[in-house]
Design a protein around this motif. Structure first.
Motif, PDB file in Angstrom:
ATOM      1  N   UNK A 145       0.823  -1.206   0.000  1.00 47.77           N
ATOM      2  CA  UNK A 145       0.000   0.000   0.000  1.00 47.77           C
ATOM      3  C   UNK A 145       0.860   1.261   0.000  1.00 47.77           C
ATOM      4  N   UNK A 146       0.307   2.328  -0.560  1.00 47.89           N
ATOM      5  CA  UNK A 146       0.945   3.638  -0.447  1.00 47.89           C
ATOM      6  C   UNK A 146       0.646   4.256   0.918  1.00 47.89           C
ATOM      7  N   UNK A 147      -0.568   3.979   1.423  1.00 49.45           N
ATOM      8  CA  UNK A 147      -0.975   4.468   2.745  1.00 49.45           C
ATOM      9  C   UNK A 147      -1.770   3.365   3.426  1.00 49.45           C
ATOM     10  N   UNK A 148      -1.498   3.162   4.710  1.00 52.15           N
ATOM     11  CA  UNK A 148      -2.304   2.249   5.516  1.00 52.15           C
ATOM     12  C   UNK A 148      -2.922   3.040   6.658  1.00 52.15           C
ATOM     13  N   UNK A 175      -9.593   0.668   1.060  1.00 52.21           N
ATOM     14  CA  UNK A 175     -10.576   1.649   1.520  1.00 52.21           C
ATOM     15  C   UNK A 175     -11.280   2.246   0.303  1.00 52.21           C
ATOM     16  N   UNK A 176     -12.596   2.245   0.364  1.00 53.50           N
ATOM     17  CA  UNK A 176     -13.393   2.788  -0.734  1.00 53.50           C
ATOM     18  C   UNK A 176     -13.671   4.269  -0.524  1.00 53.50           C
ATOM     19  N   UNK A 177     -13.905   4.667   0.749  1.00 53.08           N
ATOM     20  CA  UNK A 177     -14.242   6.071   1.016  1.00 53.08           C
ATOM     21  C   UNK A 177     -13.877   6.423   2.443  1.00 53.08           C
ATOM     22  N   UNK A 178     -13.566   7.692   2.639  1.00 51.62           N
ATOM     23  CA  UNK A 178     -13.369   8.272   3.968  1.00 51.62           C
ATOM     24  C   UNK A 178     -14.396   9.387   4.116  1.00 51.62           C
ATOM     25  N   UNK A 232      -6.319  14.857   2.769  1.00 55.15           N
ATOM     26  CA  UNK A 232      -5.030  14.417   2.262  1.00 55.15           C
ATOM     27  C   UNK A 232      -5.092  12.979   1.746  1.00 55.15           C
ATOM     28  N   UNK A 233      -5.635  12.071   2.561  1.00 54.30           N
ATOM     29  CA  UNK A 233      -5.653  10.666   2.162  1.00 54.30           C
ATOM     30  C   UNK A 233      -6.809  10.363   1.214  1.00 54.30           C
ATOM     31  N   UNK A 234      -7.984  10.949   1.463  1.00 56.97           N
ATOM     32  CA  UNK A 234      -9.147  10.650   0.609  1.00 56.97           C
ATOM     33  C   UNK A 234      -8.877  10.902  -0.874  1.00 56.97           C
ATOM     34  N   UNK A 235      -8.207  12.005  -1.283  1.00 61.73           N
ATOM     35  CA  UNK A 235      -7.938  12.186  -2.716  1.00 61.73           C
ATOM     36  C   UNK A 235      -7.022  11.125  -3.320  1.00 61.73           C
ATOM     37  N   UNK A 236      -6.284  10.406  -2.445  1.00 58.48           N
ATOM     38  CA  UNK A 236      -5.385   9.370  -2.953  1.00 58.48           C
ATOM     39  C   UNK A 236      -6.116   8.076  -3.298  1.00 58.48           C
ATOM     40  N   UNK A 237      -7.366   7.936  -2.849  1.00 56.26           N
ATOM     41  CA  UNK A 237      -8.082   6.671  -3.021  1.00 56.26           C
ATOM     42  C   UNK A 237      -8.221   6.295  -4.496  1.00 56.26           C
ATOM     43  N   UNK A 238      -8.389   7.278  -5.342  1.00 58.95           N
ATOM     44  CA  UNK A 238      -8.575   6.984  -6.767  1.00 58.95           C
ATOM     45  C   UNK A 238      -7.253   6.820  -7.502  1.00 58.95           C
ATOM     46  N   UNK A 239      -6.155   7.121  -6.827  1.00 59.39           N
ATOM     47  CA  UNK A 239      -4.864   7.132  -7.503  1.00 59.39           C
ATOM     48  C   UNK A 239      -3.914   6.032  -7.033  1.00 59.39           C
ATOM     49  N   UNK A 240      -3.970   5.689  -5.754  1.00 52.54           N
ATOM     50  CA  UNK A 240      -2.996   4.774  -5.183  1.00 52.54           C
ATOM     51  C   UNK A 240      -3.688   3.787  -4.256  1.00 52.54           C
ATOM     52  N   UNK A 241      -2.942   2.792  -3.824  1.00 51.06           N
ATOM     53  CA  UNK A 241      -3.484   1.772  -2.934  1.00 51.06           C
ATOM     54  C   UNK A 241      -3.509   2.297  -1.502  1.00 51.06           C
ATOM     55  N   UNK A 242      -4.710   2.414  -0.942  1.00 47.53           N
ATOM     56  CA  UNK A 242      -4.897   2.848   0.441  1.00 47.53           C
ATOM     57  C   UNK A 242      -5.629   1.730   1.169  1.00 47.53           C
ATOM     58  N   UNK A 243      -4.993   1.154   2.172  1.00 42.41           N
ATOM     59  CA  UNK A 243      -5.533  -0.016   2.851  1.00 42.41           C
ATOM     60  C   UNK A 243      -5.907   0.290   4.297  1.00 42.41           C
ATOM     61  N   UNK A 244      -6.818  -0.522   4.823  1.00 41.23           N
ATOM     62  CA  UNK A 244      -7.192  -0.431   6.231  1.00 41.23           C
ATOM     63  C   UNK A 244      -6.458  -1.506   7.027  1.00 41.23           C
TER      64      UNK A 244
END
Length: 407
Positions: A145-148, A175-178, A232-244
């Protein structure tokens, strides 16, 4: 792993809801549990997780916090690239103080850039919990992930001020949405059938490249802070892997209690302390492989002695007594006493929290109180027994907890 992860602990805020206890200190430095400061729990997590490159971003009334870090946490070896360093605003881009958590990170971008770590772990310094960050880092690396984002399970009734997390129906929990926090009104009836949901805990693990790219989105001279999760993190959801990463899962060494508290009010602070007195407390301070480190003065042992006038034995029941405390013919019941507290002949302390150096005069009575450091309670005084009189003199919480401050 230690050299691969840089820790940023956000400890710059006064803290909403604790104003009566943060007049002289930041929230991260508020005493807790009879001998600790709030930040000790986050720092102990770093220590036991083997992550020892820690920057503590400070601002609001930081002297107490910085003194505590100096006295209690000067334990790492800089020759091994280990450090715990307080970082007040450096004003490298102007004369502005930190405007909030994200701005504190943004203003210290140069510290992130020059560090050789691959990951940046952002933590809140004002919450009480235990967590094995080493397992978080391993999971982050496994998923690529880019962000966890660390999440905890809540009900609509128990949700806090953190962003809500919506997961996609896939493996490894992307993560689908924040979403913004959604607190029910105080008048709302509890709904036991309401589904559980996830919210963030203020713990975010970034690939350094992803964090630096996010910082690039925001120009210098912003006039308001930016929310880490939502802006900051929410805009990354469509661009990079953001995991919970679910807090309290089977991996890690501190899963049994799954305890987390952000101490968002005087009542929450009081209840969190009192919960430590239960026969089986929700937070186990006695887990031998996860001791909470702190600074302890060289005080003599706590003791009880007969009162000089009455000859009555000093007694305490179901209470915590720190070093240097003397109960001299008084009685303490279901209370937490920090170091060097003195309870004089015939004084009664019930369901109260007394900070370091408090003196309770002979015959005084305290009930449902939080008493600030080095306050002297006059002989015969009564606090917590007359609600109307208490409100005329002190701060009284919605649930009737009386905060006695100096003066």
């Amino acid at each position: 792993m230690s050299s691969d992860t840089l820790i940023l602990i956000l400890a710059q805020d006064r803290g909403q809801g604790l104003d009566a206890l943060t007049y002289h200190r930041t929230k991260a430095a508020v005493p807790f549990g009879g001998k600790y400061r709030v930040i000790d729990f986050t720092l102990a997590n770093c220590l036991h997780s083997g992550l020892r490159q820690v920057l503590v971003l400070t601002q609001y009334k930081s002297h107490s916090l910085q003194k505590h870090l100096r006295d209690g946490w000067s334990i790492f070896n800089p020759e091994l690239s280990e450090f715990i360093t307080p970082v007040p605003p450096q004003m490298r881009e102007g004369q502005d103080w930190y405007r909030g958590p994200f701005d504190a990170i943004r203003q210290n971008r140069y510290l992130i850039e020059r560090n050789h770590a691959r990951h940046v772990l952002v933590l809140q310094g004002d919450a009480i919990y235990r967590m094995d960050y080493a397992e978080l880092v391993r999971a982050h690396q496994e998923t690529g992930a880019a962000v966890t984002v660390v999440t905890r399970t809540v009900t609509p009734r128990s949700a806090g001020r953190q962003a809500r997390v919506v997961l996609a129906a896939q493996e490894q929990e992307p993560i689908q949405a924040l979403l913004p926090p959604e607190r029910p009104s105080a008048e709302a009836e509890p709904d036991s059938s309401a589904p559980e949901m996830l919210e963030t805990m203020g713990v975010y693990l970034f690939e350094k490249t992803a964090l630096l790219a996010a910082l690039e989105r925001y120009e210098r001279g912003v006039t308001a802070d930016t929310d880490l999760a939502l802006d900051v993190i929410a805009p990354l959801l469509a661009e990079q892997s953001v995991r919970a990463y679910r807090f309290g899962q089977a991996r890690g060494r501190v899963t049994p209690d799954r305890y987390w508290c952000d101490l968002g009010s005087i009542d929450a602070y009081y209840q969190a302390n009192m919960a430590l007195l239960r026969a089986t407390p929700p937070l186990d301070l006695y887990q031998p492989n996860w001791i909470i480190h702190t600074y302890q003065g060289q005080h003599p042992p706590a003791r009880t002695v007969p009162g000089p006038q009455s000859g009555t034995e000093g007694v305490f029941v179901n209470s915590m007594l720190a070093a240097g405390t003397v109960i001299s013919g008084g009685g303490v019941n279901h209370s937490i006493l920090f170091p060097q507290v003195r309870v004089e002949d015939g004084a009664i302390v019930e369901a109260s929290i007394l900070f370091q150096g408090v003196s309770v005069g002979a015959g005084a009575q305290l009930r449902n109180c939080i008493v600030e450091k080095e306050v002297v309670i006059a002989p015969g005084e009564q606090i917590g027994l007359d609600a109307r009189r208490d409100r005329e003199r002190f701060f009284v919480s919605p649930e009737g907890i009386v905060v006695v401050t100096a003066g």
